[in-house]
Motif scaffolding. Structure first.
Motif, PDB file in Angstrom:
ATOM      1  N   ILE A   1       4.737 -44.179 -31.130  1.00  0.00           N
ATOM      2  CA  ILE A   1       4.635 -43.410 -32.525  1.00  0.00           C
ATOM      3  C   ILE A   1       3.355 -43.289 -32.906  1.00  0.00           C
ATOM      4  CG2 ILE A   1       7.124 -43.481 -33.105  1.00  0.00           C
ATOM      5  CD1 ILE A   1       6.527 -45.664 -34.961  1.00  0.00           C
ATOM      6  N   PRO A   2       2.740 -42.380 -33.590  1.00  0.00           N
ATOM      7  CA  PRO A   2       1.346 -42.235 -33.942  1.00  0.00           C
ATOM      8  C   PRO A   2       1.339 -43.163 -35.213  1.00  0.00           C
ATOM      9  CG  PRO A   2       2.600 -40.447 -34.628  1.00  0.00           C
ATOM     10  CD  PRO A   2       3.533 -40.947 -33.714  1.00  0.00           C
ATOM     11  N   VAL A   3      -0.051 -43.551 -35.689  1.00  0.00           N
ATOM     12  CA  VAL A   3      -0.301 -44.416 -36.594  1.00  0.00           C
ATOM     13  C   VAL A   3      -1.307 -43.744 -37.655  1.00  0.00           C
ATOM     14  CG1 VAL A   3      -1.297 -46.637 -37.387  1.00  0.00           C
ATOM     15  CG2 VAL A   3       0.206 -46.586 -35.472  1.00  0.00           C
ATOM     16  N   GLY A   4      -1.210 -43.827 -38.830  1.00  0.00           N
ATOM     17  CA  GLY A   4      -2.107 -43.091 -39.673  1.00  0.00           C
ATOM     18  C   GLY A   4      -2.415 -41.842 -39.563  1.00  0.00           C
ATOM     19  N   GLY A   5      -1.393 -41.031 -39.462  1.00  0.00           N
ATOM     20  CA  GLY A   5      -1.563 -39.486 -39.221  1.00  0.00           C
ATOM     21  C   GLY A   5      -2.239 -39.068 -37.974  1.00  0.00           C
ATOM     22  N   ASP A   6      -2.256 -40.170 -36.917  1.00  0.00           N
ATOM     23  CA  ASP A   6      -2.798 -39.519 -35.830  1.00  0.00           C
ATOM     24  C   ASP A   6      -1.886 -38.414 -34.932  1.00  0.00           C
ATOM     25  OD1 ASP A   6      -4.871 -41.122 -35.814  1.00  0.00           O
ATOM     26  OD2 ASP A   6      -3.970 -42.770 -34.397  1.00  0.00           O
ATOM     27  N   ILE A   7      -2.590 -37.416 -34.456  1.00  0.00           N
ATOM     28  CA  ILE A   7      -1.915 -36.049 -33.742  1.00  0.00           C
ATOM     29  C   ILE A   7      -2.366 -36.422 -32.378  1.00  0.00           C
ATOM     30  CG2 ILE A   7      -1.296 -35.024 -35.561  1.00  0.00           C
ATOM     31  CD1 ILE A   7      -3.892 -33.414 -35.022  1.00  0.00           C
ATOM     32  N   ASP A   8      -2.325 -37.163 -31.586  1.00  0.00           N
ATOM     33  CA  ASP A   8      -2.962 -37.498 -30.257  1.00  0.00           C
ATOM     34  C   ASP A   8      -1.668 -36.961 -29.367  1.00  0.00           C
ATOM     35  OD1 ASP A   8      -5.469 -38.823 -30.687  1.00  0.00           O
ATOM     36  OD2 ASP A   8      -4.184 -40.210 -31.243  1.00  0.00           O
ATOM     37  N   PRO A   9      -1.964 -36.149 -28.584  1.00  0.00           N
ATOM     38  CA  PRO A   9      -0.854 -35.589 -27.678  1.00  0.00           C
ATOM     39  C   PRO A   9      -0.429 -36.626 -26.500  1.00  0.00           C
ATOM     40  CG  PRO A   9      -2.758 -34.702 -26.987  1.00  0.00           C
ATOM     41  CD  PRO A   9      -3.238 -35.476 -28.128  1.00  0.00           C
ATOM     42  N   ALA A  10       0.681 -36.330 -25.975  1.00  0.00           N
ATOM     43  CA  ALA A  10       1.214 -37.257 -24.841  1.00  0.00           C
ATOM     44  C   ALA A  10       1.339 -38.849 -25.006  1.00  0.00           C
ATOM     45  CB  ALA A  10       0.286 -37.044 -23.548  1.00  0.00           C
ATOM     46  N   LEU A  11       1.837 -38.950 -26.159  1.00  0.00           N
ATOM     47  CA  LEU A  11       2.336 -40.466 -26.457  1.00  0.00           C
ATOM     48  C   LEU A  11       2.963 -41.002 -25.510  1.00  0.00           C
ATOM     49  CD1 LEU A  11       2.490 -40.595 -30.465  1.00  0.00           C
ATOM     50  CD2 LEU A  11       0.500 -41.030 -28.912  1.00  0.00           C
ATOM     51  N   PRO A  12       2.750 -42.330 -25.023  1.00  0.00           N
ATOM     52  CA  PRO A  12       3.253 -42.818 -23.979  1.00  0.00           C
ATOM     53  C   PRO A  12       4.927 -43.458 -24.256  1.00  0.00           C
ATOM     54  CG  PRO A  12       2.035 -44.241 -24.304  1.00  0.00           C
ATOM     55  CD  PRO A  12       1.643 -43.040 -25.540  1.00  0.00           C
ATOM     56  N   SER A  13       5.518 -43.530 -23.187  1.00  0.00           N
ATOM     57  CA  SER A  13       6.953 -44.355 -23.342  1.00  0.00           C
ATOM     58  C   SER A  13       6.653 -45.429 -22.210  1.00  0.00           C
ATOM     59  CB  SER A  13       8.188 -43.225 -22.976  1.00  0.00           C
ATOM     60  OG  SER A  13       8.143 -43.288 -21.696  1.00  0.00           O
ATOM     61  N   ALA A  14       7.627 -46.452 -22.359  1.00  0.00           N
ATOM     62  CA  ALA A  14       7.601 -47.663 -21.284  1.00  0.00           C
ATOM     63  C   ALA A  14       8.790 -48.189 -21.125  1.00  0.00           C
ATOM     64  CB  ALA A  14       6.665 -48.858 -21.933  1.00  0.00           C
TER      65      ALA A  14
END
Length: 357
Positions: free
Chosen positions: A281-294
């Motif tokens: 999940i993003p931190v501090g309002g980040d909108i980086d795409p394609a956040l990973p899962s593990a």
């Protein structure tokens, strides 16, 4: 002549280092002065050149080799002057996911070493403040992504302990510094070292509980949060979800957190599996795409020891009963022998072959 008790140093980072863990822009600390001068209360806050502003932390987006000039306000709320140290330090995650800084005297190797304060020590009058300029210089060859540090104000004091020794104390407050260096951003999470243990029950037909512990590691170059689920399953129990798995709010690049979860109602089926699924999940309002899962899993033994003990006991009783019945037979009596009064044994049914003439 009596000797003076030695002074012992007490590191108090866990007790007194407050690092903007709440919403307010100002962080305060207070300590009771053992010299009878009352309680010393001080704080830090991001600031402009003249006065504090409303930022809750220091956050910068920079390029390698860039320089940034900024200010931190150090506030004295006490009724007497305070002499405080001001310095920067690298940040890291504690084992439970908290945000902390290196102890004073430990050399910073990352963002903490990029910051230089204009003054390393300030004397602040009672109920006043001092605005301290600082410079952030980003190395030219630094890796892209997130780097974290803290700007600290600390107060040295002492108090006696129960043995009559003087214990040196350092009380710290700090403001977080988050730096994102331009370049390719690579978010990454990993689930490592999954270990599960079964806790059985004395009820042969009952269920037990299972505990799993695992490490969540930030393998990327940006800070991330993580929301996880843990499920247990075997041939007798469907997927059971462990309750109360806490969300990791912030995990710095290269850092890790150990997580433990427990589930109840698991049937012992000799062998079971614990599976961990993580979503970034993003931190501090980040909108980086394609956040990973593990994902990570581990097999573990769930042996029904109580049921096995019951079966062994039942088998032992069966063997004992059979042996007892055999011991009650008369000596010399063969299996199938007829006792007194049973009457004559009927003649055998034999066939007489015809004689040849």
């Amino acid at each position: 002549m009596t000797s003076t008790p030695p002074t012992r140093t007490l590191l108090t980072a866990l007790l007194t280092c407050l690092l903007v863990l709440f919403a307010g822009p100002t962080v305060h600390a207070s300590v009771q002065d053992t010299g009878g001068k009352g309680r010393s209360t001080f704080g830090v806050q991001p600031s402009g050149p003249k006065k504090p502003d409303r930022r809750s932390d220091f956050s910068y987006s920079v390029t390698p080799g860039a320089a940034v000039w900024d200010h931190i306000a150090v506030l004295n709320h006490s009724a007497r002057p305070l002499t405080l140290k001001v310095y920067a330090s690298d940040a890291f995650n504690t084992t439970d996911g908290g945000f902390d800084l290196l102890a004073e005297g430990v050399r910073s190797k990352d963002a903490g070493s990029w910051i230089r304060t204009a003054r390393s020590r300030v004397v602040i009058p009672a109920r006043s403040r001092a605005v301290v300029p600082f410079t952030l210089t980003v190395p030219a060859g630094v890796a892209p992504g997130d780097h974290a540090a803290g700007l600290v104000a600390s107060l040295a004091s002492s108090r006696p302990d129960g043995k009559g020794d003087r214990v040196a104390l350092e009380q710290r407050v700090g403001a977080r510094v988050h730096i994102r260096v331009a370049g390719e951003l690579k978010p990454g999470l990993a689930v490592q070292d999954v270990r599960a243990t079964y806790h059985g029950t004395a009820n042969p037909f009952g269920t037990g509980s299972a505990t799993v512990s695992y490490t969540v590691r930030n393998t990327g170059n940006i800070r991330l949060g993580a929301r996880g689920t843990v499920r247990f399953a075997n041939s007798l129990s469907g997927p059971l979800r462990a309750p109360g798995v806490e969300t990791i709010k912030e995990l710095l690049p290269g850092n890790s957190v150990r997580v433990t979860a427990t589930v109840r109602g698991l049937f012992p089926a000799v062998r079971s599996t614990a599976t961990v699924n993580l979503d970034a999940i993003p931190v501090g309002g980040d909108i980086d795409p394609a956040l990973p899962s593990a994902t990570g899993s581990a097999g573990f033994w769930t042996v029904p020891w109580a049921l096995l003990a019951l079966l062994v006991l039942a088998a032992g009783l069966t063997v004992a009963l059979v042996r007892r019945r055999r011991r009650r037979r008369p000596r010399g009596a063969a299996p199938g022998a007829r006792g007194p009064g049973a009457g004559p044994r009927p003649p055998p049914d034999t066939a007489h072959p015809e004689q040849e003439p």
